[in-house]
Every structure is written in structure tokens, then in C-alpha cells.
Write a protein that holds these residues in place. Sequence first.
Motif, PDB file in Angstrom:
ATOM      1  N   LEU A 175       1.149  -1.228   0.097  1.00  7.56           N
ATOM      2  CA  LEU A 175      -0.282  -0.115   0.323  1.00  7.56           C
ATOM      3  C   LEU A 175       0.441   1.577  -0.050  1.00  7.56           C
ATOM      4  O   LEU A 175       0.612   1.917  -0.640  1.00  7.56           O
ATOM      5  CB  LEU A 175      -1.202  -0.526   0.982  1.00  7.56           C
ATOM      6  CG  LEU A 175      -2.245   0.540   1.051  1.00  7.56           C
ATOM      7  CD1 LEU A 175      -2.956   0.590   0.188  1.00  7.56           C
ATOM      8  CD2 LEU A 175      -3.368   0.159   2.358  1.00  7.56           C
ATOM      9  N   LEU A 176       2.122   1.096   0.607  1.00  8.46           N
ATOM     10  CA  LEU A 176       2.487   2.150   1.171  1.00  8.46           C
ATOM     11  C   LEU A 176       3.438   2.470  -0.594  1.00  8.46           C
ATOM     12  O   LEU A 176       3.968   3.671  -0.437  1.00  8.46           O
ATOM     13  CB  LEU A 176       4.203   1.801   2.075  1.00  8.46           C
ATOM     14  CG  LEU A 176       3.290   2.596   3.150  1.00  8.46           C
ATOM     15  CD1 LEU A 176       3.906   2.522   4.438  1.00  8.46           C
ATOM     16  CD2 LEU A 176       2.588   4.010   4.008  1.00  8.46           C
ATOM     17  N   ASP A 177       3.635   1.935  -1.079  1.00 11.83           N
ATOM     18  CA  ASP A 177       4.939   1.076  -2.213  1.00 11.83           C
ATOM     19  C   ASP A 177       3.322   2.137  -3.476  1.00 11.83           C
ATOM     20  O   ASP A 177       4.207   3.244  -3.983  1.00 11.83           O
ATOM     21  CB  ASP A 177       5.314   0.445  -2.563  1.00 11.83           C
ATOM     22  CG  ASP A 177       6.420  -0.273  -3.059  1.00 11.83           C
ATOM     23  OD1 ASP A 177       6.922   0.192  -2.433  1.00 11.83           O
ATOM     24  OD2 ASP A 177       6.433  -1.743  -2.536  1.00 11.83           O
ATOM     25  N   ALA A 178       2.179   1.898  -3.149  1.00 12.34           N
ATOM     26  CA  ALA A 178       1.474   2.415  -4.454  1.00 12.34           C
ATOM     27  C   ALA A 178       1.160   3.995  -4.057  1.00 12.34           C
ATOM     28  O   ALA A 178       0.462   4.492  -5.195  1.00 12.34           O
ATOM     29  CB  ALA A 178       0.340   1.514  -4.112  1.00 12.34           C
ATOM     30  N   ALA A 179       0.648   4.844  -2.605  1.00 11.47           N
ATOM     31  CA  ALA A 179       0.595   5.744  -2.457  1.00 11.47           C
ATOM     32  C   ALA A 179       1.554   6.135  -1.049  1.00 11.47           C
ATOM     33  O   ALA A 179       1.595   6.168   0.190  1.00 11.47           O
ATOM     34  CB  ALA A 179      -0.854   6.142  -1.479  1.00 11.47           C
ATOM     35  N   PRO A 180       3.145   6.167  -1.405  1.00 11.36           N
ATOM     36  CA  PRO A 180       4.769   6.846  -0.341  1.00 11.36           C
ATOM     37  C   PRO A 180       3.651   8.021   0.213  1.00 11.36           C
ATOM     38  O   PRO A 180       3.953   7.808   1.284  1.00 11.36           O
ATOM     39  CB  PRO A 180       5.071   7.428  -1.325  1.00 11.36           C
ATOM     40  CG  PRO A 180       4.467   6.779  -3.285  1.00 11.36           C
ATOM     41  CD  PRO A 180       3.550   7.057  -2.765  1.00 11.36           C
ATOM     42  N   GLY A 181       2.812   9.029  -0.077  1.00  9.75           N
ATOM     43  CA  GLY A 181       2.941   9.361   0.853  1.00  9.75           C
ATOM     44  C   GLY A 181       1.371   9.114   2.053  1.00  9.75           C
ATOM     45  O   GLY A 181       0.744  10.228   2.875  1.00  9.75           O
ATOM     46  N   LEU A 182       1.035   8.636   2.112  1.00  7.67           N
ATOM     47  CA  LEU A 182       0.051   7.525   2.712  1.00  7.67           C
ATOM     48  C   LEU A 182      -0.142   7.569   4.319  1.00  7.67           C
ATOM     49  O   LEU A 182       1.349   7.160   4.713  1.00  7.67           O
ATOM     50  CB  LEU A 182      -1.137   6.228   1.841  1.00  7.67           C
ATOM     51  CG  LEU A 182      -2.023   5.857   2.725  1.00  7.67           C
ATOM     52  CD1 LEU A 182      -3.276   6.397   3.032  1.00  7.67           C
ATOM     53  CD2 LEU A 182      -2.108   4.352   2.871  1.00  7.67           C
ATOM     54  N   ARG A 183      -0.555   8.462   5.429  1.00  6.65           N
ATOM     55  CA  ARG A 183      -0.033   8.026   6.098  1.00  6.65           C
ATOM     56  C   ARG A 183      -0.223   6.562   7.029  1.00  6.65           C
ATOM     57  O   ARG A 183      -1.636   6.752   7.035  1.00  6.65           O
ATOM     58  CB  ARG A 183      -0.273   9.196   7.580  1.00  6.65           C
ATOM     59  CG  ARG A 183       0.780   9.412   8.012  1.00  6.65           C
ATOM     60  CD  ARG A 183       0.105  10.927   8.640  1.00  6.65           C
ATOM     61  NE  ARG A 183       0.765  12.290   7.951  1.00  6.65           N
ATOM     62  CZ  ARG A 183       0.478  13.756   8.814  1.00  6.65           C
ATOM     63  NH1 ARG A 183      -0.505  13.297   9.854  1.00  6.65           N
ATOM     64  NH2 ARG A 183       1.121  14.333   7.623  1.00  6.65           N
ATOM     65  N   LEU A 184       0.314   5.911   7.932  1.00  7.40           N
ATOM     66  CA  LEU A 184      -0.220   4.197   8.271  1.00  7.40           C
ATOM     67  C   LEU A 184      -0.286   4.782  10.169  1.00  7.40           C
ATOM     68  O   LEU A 184       1.307   5.356  10.349  1.00  7.40           O
ATOM     69  CB  LEU A 184       0.136   3.731   7.691  1.00  7.40           C
ATOM     70  CG  LEU A 184       0.403   3.001   6.281  1.00  7.40           C
ATOM     71  CD1 LEU A 184       0.692   1.945   5.591  1.00  7.40           C
ATOM     72  CD2 LEU A 184      -1.581   2.461   6.801  1.00  7.40           C
ATOM     73  N   LYS A 185      -0.712   4.216  10.826  1.00  8.48           N
ATOM     74  CA  LYS A 185      -0.846   3.909  12.397  1.00  8.48           C
ATOM     75  C   LYS A 185      -1.303   2.737  12.771  1.00  8.48           C
ATOM     76  O   LYS A 185      -2.153   2.117  12.359  1.00  8.48           O
ATOM     77  CB  LYS A 185      -1.446   5.060  13.377  1.00  8.48           C
ATOM     78  CG  LYS A 185      -1.291   5.958  12.459  1.00  8.48           C
ATOM     79  CD  LYS A 185      -2.103   7.183  13.959  1.00  8.48           C
ATOM     80  CE  LYS A 185      -1.474   8.981  13.396  1.00  8.48           C
ATOM     81  NZ  LYS A 185      -2.205   9.499  14.156  1.00  8.48           N
TER      82      LYS A 185
END
Lengths: 462, 462
Positions: free
Chosen positions: A9-19
Amino acid sequence: MIDPRLAELLDAAPGLRLKTGPADLEHYGRDWTRRWTPAPLAVALPGTVEEVQAVGRGANRHKVAIVPSGGRTGLSGGAVAAHGELVLSLERMNRVLDFDPVDRTLTVQAGTPLEAVQEAARGHGLQYPVDFAARGSCTIGGNIATNAGGIRVIRYGNTREWVAGLKVVTGAGEVLELNRGLVKNSSGYDLRHLFIGSEGTLGIVVEATLKLTDPVPQGSVMLLALPSFEVLMQVFAEFRARLRLEAFEFFTDVALRHVLAHGGQAPFAGTYPYYVVTEFAGGDEATEAAAMAAFEHCMEQGWIVDGVISQSGAQAAQLWRLREGITESIARYTPYKNDVSVRISAMPAFLARAQALLGQAYPQYEVVWFGHIGDGNLHINVLKPADVDGAEFVAHCEQVTRLLAQALQEHGGSISAEHGIGLVKKPYLGSIRSPEEIALMRGIRRVFDPNGILNPGKLLDA
Amino acid sequence: MIDPRLAELLDAAPGLRLKTGPADLEHYGRDWTRRWTPAPLAVALPGTVEEVQAVGRGANRHKVAIVPSGGRTGLSGGAVAAHGELVLSLERMNRVLDFDPVDRTLTVQAGTPLEAVQEAARGHGLQYPVDFAARGSCTIGGNIATNAGGIRVIRYGNTREWVAGLKVVTGAGEVLELNRGLVKNSSGYDLRHLFIGSEGTLGIVVEATLKLTDPVPQGSVMLLALPSFEVLMQVFAEFRARLRLEAFEFFTDVALRHVLAHGGQAPFAGTYPYYVVTEFAGGDEATEAAAMAAFEHCMEQGWIVDGVISQSGAQAAQLWRLREGITESIARYTPYKNDVSVRISAMPAFLARAQALLGQAYPQYEVVWFGHIGDGNLHINVLKPADVDGAEFVAHCEQVTRLLAQALQEHGGSISAEHGIGLVKKPYLGSIRSPEEIALMRGIRRVFDPNGILNPGKLLDA
């Protein structure tokens, strides 16, 4: 080590914040129901529509369930993530995007709190009239997901009436622009209305274009004391006939006692079994005379035994607090909540039936009643005694809810007026929707979410 | 000899009336479009919900297409039966079933004419405010099928706003009771709203519970003459800011000329390029002063060049006739109709674009413009010259509609504001709904009508 699905998911959307921290998982995994143990996989906090799309696509690829998440003030478990779901929080998408003075619309991101919407409208000399006590914490996306009602429905209707357009992301990650703010648009099924009240099961609302209306100048607020609930509808009819009601809310002595214990100010020297707080527009003499005429007529009939009318904005707010403070004042008793509705005309018969039923079913529990009488909506809160086990308490209350659902069915009412179905009301859905309707709803859900990743387990089982 | 499918239908529902005579087939097989040659199999005229169910079941068994039929005043071909369908006319189901003074609702059968609904409401001292010129012939079921709008949308919204409950029969012959007249009901997808505007493709509306509202005392009607369409929005903004508008309708000199030729009474000594008829509530002095102030301000600005205000109910009706008579006055020219909408704020730019486009495209045809300016809705009628072949005329107009649809798409508008898609607008659906939306609509349709028997070919191809 990070879950490979999240890494992708982070590869596809590098700006996405994950907690993924335990405190965050707990915080974002539950709503106000507090009945389930939160256990999400992670929390995604997108900042853009594109990031929401990326989450949708990734979740579809890996069949990861998504729980769309606003202010999590819901009371039906619709935003609970207790089974390894990915919480998709809209909280970073909380900006007002556009105001149009000609269309009189406000376009906001879904994570915008209701209060911020109201304030933005006021800033433009207009009003967004949907209102209720959770205004500071709930978000407009959540309001749309449950078609939220509140204290001014009698005059302005539910959230549904105020949505001129929606931008949603489907489970497949596609963006739909529904109705685009048009007043008139007869071009096939109105998917906008299908999304309103769909509890995150058809897609993720990311933006809404909301209608605004003229602000109403500060009206007068009256608090009325009633001797019995049998006269409630007469008082309502009398006030409705003479005044342009902005609100007509009822509560019981038990409710008032809790608010006063929580710091409210006693409105009368004595106590009475039932109270009504009503607000009406127009500070002019004719309105005041009409209000006094209604009041006096009800006093003569014995339908009202005491009353007070606000003389200032501050006093109006004080009277409102007696009604709006109820939910907060009983929160520490982890109340079991029913949020039911019937047609207004069915209210007297249903009220009598429900009172008898609950008096018999809960001799040992305190029951706090309040509601929007002019909309046929009652809130029934059963308070848990400190010495009763939580699970046992809920199990007992569920038994009574089954009886209540049966009574509602006989009176043509609904088990959920404005909270939604979520997890809490799911067992009773059949009391308001027929098997054919439920099958159709299930079919629609499959059309929008073939992989079953959108808020699974909520509203309907697949 | 009777078709065996019809014979079986009569076995299942012996009371069902069937018509198969050529005159009946022609009469019931077409609507106001007059573009298709009617060729239904037969006309079924049920008198009860059970008979409607029997027709649904029989049609499903034999895969016979059903065309639900109200007053057939539609302008998009939604009620046309040109391919051996069974017309299901609701005209015998035209009774008012119930009035509830507390809920302020009227329950009627779907075949009840709009005017009869309005009259029944008035009989109870209330108002059903949806209104338009076809009120005497159209039925409430058809109004619901297209989410009909009309001349008072600016104040009261479309039909959608006034439906508190629907009883529908699905293609499979099952009865659904949707929303049951509740004000608040958050119990899953609101199928009522899905049915509103679905053009008979999801089921057959057999009963509706309609909300009523307080009647508005006879207001004043003003006719305004404008020098150009560029000032239209300024005049609208000025009047909207000062008055509570009940209607704000615009039409051109060409439209007026046709109405006058058809027996209307000339409002002014001179002629002007554009006209507005507006109505506002309140016969009091303050309202009259506000109207005069708006009028004078617009005169000073040069936005209005002449005007007249009604001094009596008769005069108000006379002024209204100038606007309401347009459709009838041009009917003999078999006009090609566009019914488009944009956001109100997009109106000036779109109007300019459309005027340029149509002036260029139709140098040889007369174009009659009118519309509901306060809702962003324009009606564009192209009149067929007597010496032009009908098919050739339509083909030419369709080319222009393609350009218009493109312009609408660029301005975020809709190819159908209130007439529906039916057959006429189907080629242009993609200008307002995305491929994803259309796919979802198709999926929903399949859920409700797996055998594809409900108004096939209308709205969407299967």
C-alpha cells in the motif's frame, strides 16, 4: 516487521500515513458503543482522494476489509474495527473546499466536523441547519453515512435533504461524482441518495456539496413541564398549529435529574414527570403572543403545569443545555441505547405500549427517555447499575429490544431512526425491512462491492 | 383468438381488465413524444395491488415486457410501448386512500392525477406543492417515476422531497412497503429514493404516501421585461435576496408570440426580447414594498425595462398563463425538446454558450426558450417547419443535441432536468453519468429485474 499488504500500500501511495501502534489501533478501532474490543490491522490516514483510491485498490487486491472512519461518535458500532480490518480515517481530509454564493452550497471534505461546516456557513451569512450535540466531534462523512438527524429535523429534515452532491470512492478505487450540485437532474438512479445512510458499505464518501439556507434569527426557547405523557401530543399539536417550530424535544424527570447532577441549572422550583423544550423562530410581538396563547391554552386544559420562556440568548442556551446535556450526563452508566421511530400519529399508542413494556422488563434498571417528538423519534437509554456485569446487562437488554422490535413492527416503526444499523441493530433489521427488501439490499451491496471489503459485517451479513 | 399468455393472465387474475383493440393499443402505447409507432401486445388495467402482482408474475413467467403507464404525458418516451410489450396502466387505481392530519400525509393510488392530489390536500386545508401545467393529465406515479419538478421547485423542491412512503410491486410480483411514512428511518439503503426517478425500470409504484405542507396565501405575480439575457441572473439575485420566491420563470419573445397567437393577452404595449414571471408569498405591505424596491433597483440598473404586478387573483392567473401556455401553443409544431440543467452559478456561461451554439446550428428553425432559472433548468424547443420531413428534422436536432450534451458536460450539467431519460435522452446519458455509474445502474437494475421485463430499452440498455 510491517505487514506485506501494508508495505505494498505504501509503495502504491508513498504519501499515505499509516498508524499501527497499539494505542492508535485501540483509538481508531472503536466508536462510542464501547462494546467490542478494537483490533484493526492498521489505520490509514489519506490526505487526498488519490490516496483513498490507492487504499481501495490495495484492499481489493488483498481482500482486506476497510472500515471507513469519521469522528467515531456512532452509537451502532458502524465504525468498529474488531477483526483485523484496515481503518480508513478521513480525519486529515477536513477542509472546506469551496463556497458558491449563487448556488448557496458549501463543498467540504468528508472528514470536516459538523461544527466546522456550521461555522463556515455562518461565515458566509448562511446556515447549515442539521444540528445535534456531537457537532464538535462527528464528521460530515459520518453524518451522511447514517443520514444523521438531530434536534432540528422537525423544521429542516435529515442530512439527506442537504446533500446536493457527493464524491465517493468505490471499493474498486473508482471515483464517482454524484449529482454534482444540481437542483434538477432526472438522469437515472440517484446514487447519491443510495449512498446517504449506507454506513460505509457501498463506498467511501470523500467530499460533499452541501446546501445552505437563510439563517434564522435567534428565536425564543420555552421549557414546559407536563403532568403526563398522554398530553404530549396535544401540547405538540397546539404549539405546531400556532408557531413555526424549530425544535420540539421531550425528556423525563429522570433525564433532568441526571443533567442537574452533572452541573445543569434547575429550571423550576418543583419537579414534574415530563418536560418539553421547544424553539420557534421570530422574535416579534405576534410570535410572542402566539406562544403565550398556546401556553395559556395548554395550561387551561391542564396539559402544561409550569413553563418558562427565554428572555435572552444566554437563557435560551441554558434551557437547551437541559436537553442537550442528557447523553453526556448518563455516559458513565454505559447506557444501552434504543433509537426508535414511528409515524407521529402512531406516537401515543406506541409510547404507551413501550412504557408498559419497559416498566415490566426493567424493574431493576433506570430508564432515561428523551426524544424528538415532532419527528416520531424516541431515545430510550437503559442505565447499567454498577454491580451488574456488562455482558449480562447487554444480554438482558437485547431480550427486551426483541420485544420492542416486535412492538415497533406492529406500529409500523423503525428500530433505527438516526443511529444506523451497524452491528448493534443488525439482529432487528427484519422488524422494519421485509425479507425481499433485505435480499435487494444485499444484491445492491454486491453490485458496489463484489469482493465484500467495505465495512463487512455491518448493516447486513453478506 | 386471444394470446395464450393473456389467457393465462386472466386465469390468474379473473378481475383484470384487458384491452386489445387497435384504438386502445394506439392510445395506451404512446406518450407525448409522438416519435414511435405504438405496438403493444395488450393493455392491462388492474384495479388492485393483487392484480398488479398477478401481471408481474405472469409477465415474468413468459418474459413479456411490461411498460408501466400513468398519464403518458412524458416527453422522453419512457411510457412508449412499440415492441409488443404489455402496457400496465394504473388509470383505474386513482383513489385517495387516506389522509392523516397528525402526520400531514395523503396516501394515494399511483394512478391519481396530480391535480386530484392537489385538490385533496386543499380539501384538508393543506397543500401538495409540486405543480406544473400537465397537472390535469399526469399521474402521481409518473411524477415519481421521473422525479417531476415543475414551476415551484425553487421553493419546494422536486417530487422526491414530498414522498414519505411508497408501495411498489417488483418485477417478480412482490410487494415492498418502502419507508412507511416515517420522518426518521436509518435502517439501510433507502430504496424509496432509488425508485424515485427510476422510470418504471425497478418496479411498479402502486401507492404513495405524500407529505403535505401549509398552504401559501395567494401571493403577488409580477411580469418583468428584460433587455437581454445577460442581466437575467442579476434580476434573479435581486429578487431572491429581497423576497420569498415561489417561482421565477423565464421565457423569450418567441415563446410569448406563440402564446399570444394561441389566445393569450398581451401584457405590454411594446415587445421585449426576454420576460420573467415571478411569484412571491405574502400579500402584506412589507412584501409589496420589498417587491417595489427590487423592481426599482433593477429598473435603475437597466436590467428591467418594463413590468406589471398582479392586482387580483384573476390577473395573477392571466400572467401565469403567458408562461404556462407555452407548451400547448407550440405543440402543433411537433417541437424537438431539450430539457437541460446546470448549477445555477453556471447558468450565465452555459446560456451564452447554448445560445451561440443553437443560433449557429438552427439558422432555419425557430427555437423557443423558457425555463426555471432559479433551478438552473432550461427548456429548449426547436419547432419543425411544415415543409421539413419529420425524420430528417429529428436527425438534424439529434446532431445538435450531441453538441449541446458536450457543452453540458463541460459545464457540469445534465441532459435531463425533469423529463427523464426514457428513449429520447438515452444516447446522451454518458454526458452526465460516467461509465462506472452506468455500470452500477445496470447492476442495480439486474438485482431488481433479473428477467429484464420492466420497461426494457428505456433509460439504459441491458
